[in-house]
Scaffold this motif. Sequence first.
Motif, PDB file in Angstrom:
ATOM      1  N   TYR A   3       0.843  -1.201   0.000  1.00 61.26           N
ATOM      2  CA  TYR A   3       0.000   0.000   0.000  1.00 61.26           C
ATOM      3  C   TYR A   3       0.876   1.248   0.000  1.00 61.26           C
ATOM      4  O   TYR A   3       2.065   1.193   0.364  1.00 61.26           O
ATOM      5  CB  TYR A   3      -0.951  -0.004   1.202  1.00 61.26           C
ATOM      6  N   ALA A  36       1.125  -5.779   2.356  1.00 58.94           N
ATOM      7  CA  ALA A  36      -0.034  -6.597   2.745  1.00 58.94           C
ATOM      8  C   ALA A  36       0.060  -8.008   2.184  1.00 58.94           C
ATOM      9  O   ALA A  36      -0.382  -8.958   2.827  1.00 58.94           O
ATOM     10  CB  ALA A  36      -1.315  -5.923   2.281  1.00 58.94           C
ATOM     11  N   GLY A  46      -5.990  -8.546   9.409  1.00 57.44           N
ATOM     12  CA  GLY A  46      -4.780  -7.928   8.867  1.00 57.44           C
ATOM     13  C   GLY A  46      -3.893  -8.887   8.095  1.00 57.44           C
ATOM     14  O   GLY A  46      -2.814  -8.518   7.632  1.00 57.44           O
ATOM     15  N   ALA A  47      -4.355 -10.134   7.898  1.00 61.92           N
ATOM     16  CA  ALA A  47      -3.526 -11.147   7.232  1.00 61.92           C
ATOM     17  C   ALA A  47      -3.345 -10.858   5.743  1.00 61.92           C
ATOM     18  O   ALA A  47      -2.342 -11.236   5.148  1.00 61.92           O
ATOM     19  CB  ALA A  47      -4.152 -12.527   7.416  1.00 61.92           C
ATOM     20  N   GLY A  48      -4.345 -10.204   5.142  1.00 61.12           N
ATOM     21  CA  GLY A  48      -4.267  -9.918   3.705  1.00 61.12           C
ATOM     22  C   GLY A  48      -5.430 -10.482   2.900  1.00 61.12           C
ATOM     23  O   GLY A  48      -5.422 -10.443   1.676  1.00 61.12           O
ATOM     24  N   LYS A  49      -6.464 -10.963   3.582  1.00 53.42           N
ATOM     25  CA  LYS A  49      -7.599 -11.594   2.899  1.00 53.42           C
ATOM     26  C   LYS A  49      -8.341 -10.584   2.012  1.00 53.42           C
ATOM     27  O   LYS A  49      -8.571 -10.828   0.837  1.00 53.42           O
ATOM     28  CB  LYS A  49      -8.570 -12.209   3.915  1.00 53.42           C
ATOM     29  N   SER A  50      -8.704  -9.453   2.606  1.00 50.70           N
ATOM     30  CA  SER A  50      -9.470  -8.465   1.830  1.00 50.70           C
ATOM     31  C   SER A  50      -8.645  -7.880   0.701  1.00 50.70           C
ATOM     32  O   SER A  50      -9.184  -7.591  -0.376  1.00 50.70           O
ATOM     33  CB  SER A  50      -9.961  -7.327   2.733  1.00 50.70           C
ATOM     34  N   SER A  51      -7.361  -7.712   0.933  1.00 50.54           N
ATOM     35  CA  SER A  51      -6.498  -7.205  -0.142  1.00 50.54           C
ATOM     36  C   SER A  51      -6.522  -8.172  -1.320  1.00 50.54           C
ATOM     37  O   SER A  51      -6.636  -7.768  -2.478  1.00 50.54           O
ATOM     38  CB  SER A  51      -5.060  -7.030   0.349  1.00 50.54           C
TER      39      SER A  51
HETATM   40  P1  ADP Z   1      -7.603  -8.974   6.285  1.00 56.27           P
HETATM   41  O1  ADP Z   1      -8.692  -8.863   5.271  1.00 56.27           O
HETATM   42  O2  ADP Z   1      -6.999 -10.347   6.335  1.00 56.27           O
HETATM   43  O3  ADP Z   1      -8.000  -8.477   7.640  1.00 56.27           O
HETATM   44  P2  ADP Z   1      -6.354  -6.790   4.832  1.00 56.27           P
HETATM   45  O4  ADP Z   1      -6.103  -7.252   3.450  1.00 56.27           O
HETATM   46  O5  ADP Z   1      -7.553  -5.929   5.086  1.00 56.27           O
HETATM   47  O6  ADP Z   1      -6.372  -8.056   5.815  1.00 56.27           O
HETATM   48  O7  ADP Z   1      -5.079  -5.995   5.370  1.00 56.27           O
HETATM   49  C1  ADP Z   1      -3.746  -6.454   5.203  1.00 56.27           C
HETATM   50  C2  ADP Z   1      -2.790  -5.359   5.644  1.00 56.27           C
HETATM   51  O8  ADP Z   1      -2.870  -4.252   4.732  1.00 56.27           O
HETATM   52  C3  ADP Z   1      -3.101  -4.777   7.018  1.00 56.27           C
HETATM   53  O9  ADP Z   1      -1.875  -4.467   7.629  1.00 56.27           O
HETATM   54  C4  ADP Z   1      -3.885  -3.540   6.701  1.00 56.27           C
HETATM   55  O10 ADP Z   1      -3.728  -2.577   7.714  1.00 56.27           O
HETATM   56  C5  ADP Z   1      -3.249  -3.074   5.402  1.00 56.27           C
HETATM   57  N1  ADP Z   1      -4.210  -2.337   4.560  1.00 56.27           N
HETATM   58  C6  ADP Z   1      -5.404  -2.793   4.097  1.00 56.27           C
HETATM   59  N2  ADP Z   1      -6.002  -1.870   3.308  1.00 56.27           N
HETATM   60  C7  ADP Z   1      -5.169  -0.802   3.273  1.00 56.27           C
HETATM   61  C8  ADP Z   1      -5.221   0.481   2.637  1.00 56.27           C
HETATM   62  N3  ADP Z   1      -6.248   0.838   1.851  1.00 56.27           N
HETATM   63  N4  ADP Z   1      -4.187   1.323   2.844  1.00 56.27           N
HETATM   64  C9  ADP Z   1      -3.133   0.967   3.606  1.00 56.27           C
HETATM   65  N5  ADP Z   1      -3.019  -0.214   4.227  1.00 56.27           N
HETATM   66  C10 ADP Z   1      -4.022  -1.100   4.073  1.00 56.27           C
END
Ligand code: ADP
Length: 303
Positions: A14, A20, A41-46
């Motif tokens: 990011y 991520a 925070g694992a990276g699932k949504s990313s």
């Molecule tokens: P999960 O879905 O497994 O909870 P995310 O994919 O949401 O994990 O997040 C993975 C990492 O990326 C985390 O450290 C989160 O803080 C960071 N992150 C997620 N979205 C953003 C963003 N838009 N900008 C900066 N950091 C992000």
Amino acid sequence: MSYALEINNLKKVYSGGTEALKGISLKVNEGDFYALLGPNGAGKSSTIGIIGTLVTKTAGNVKIFGIDIDEDVAIAKSMLGVVSQEINFSQFEKVIDIVTTQAGFYGIKKSLAKPKVENMLKRLSLWDKRNDQARTLSGGYKRRLMIAKALIHEPKLLILDEPTAGVDIELRREMWTFLKEINTNGTTIILTTHYLEEAEQLCRNIGIIDQGQIVIDTSMRDLLSKLDVQGFVLDLEEPLDKAPAIDNYSLRLDDPLTLVTAINKDSSINKLFDELNKLNIKVKSMRNESNRLEELFIEMIKK
Ligand code: ADP
């Protein structure tokens, strides 16, 4: 045969510098019901954001039924339905209009869309609410509306990001039944969850992601068979403010009166009671922790 989803060496950094995803690779077979599991925070949504092209990737590639999203995004997306965590419809529109408009986006003619929308809303128990403004729906029904929207163009791959987060138990079970049914009828499903029971109930294969890396990628059956720990829930007589540290035992305090432990087959529960006694911690009652996957997960995260 191509995979429903094939991810190779996917990376995401990011703009603030958070790494991520550190190069994940995954293959999901056509027809599979796959769980992507991991702590916050694992990276699932990313990962899901990148697959659905809402998040730009830093490196790597993603193929949906063999189509690279960089090469033909329209075709790739026509085979994909994504249910994200964020509400993705106008709250002031009526339920039926939201799903009908979505059908239009995919070029489904009005005459054809009408019966399709009706059928979808009925299957998701939304038909009675079809003329309600979306904002009046409860959280669980909003989630159903997002599923209806994601499925109206009949994608071959459905990805759901925590589909039952915050949904009450009855709706959750109904949703499970619905998802099982569409999977049986041929839709490949991937879901992220941190309800481990959900993964255990629904999914055939499982990937566990931690700190941007896939740490386990296996079948649910293999994962569970490797399990050599059993969980116990101990109800305490007096509240604690933190879990005691006892050598060779993992202990977690769920609330001040509930201590949870995962015990290896070769450790003894009596020994644990002796140790607790020495610390003057009295146990009122004890029961088996039923969710085996959760115990495994606790063990894994500790490593
Ligand atoms: P999960 O879905 O497994 O909870 P995310 O994919 O949401 O994990 O997040 C993975 C990492 O990326 C985390 O450290 C989160 O803080 C960071 N992150 C997620 N979205 C953003 C963003 N838009 N900008 C900066 N950091 C992000």
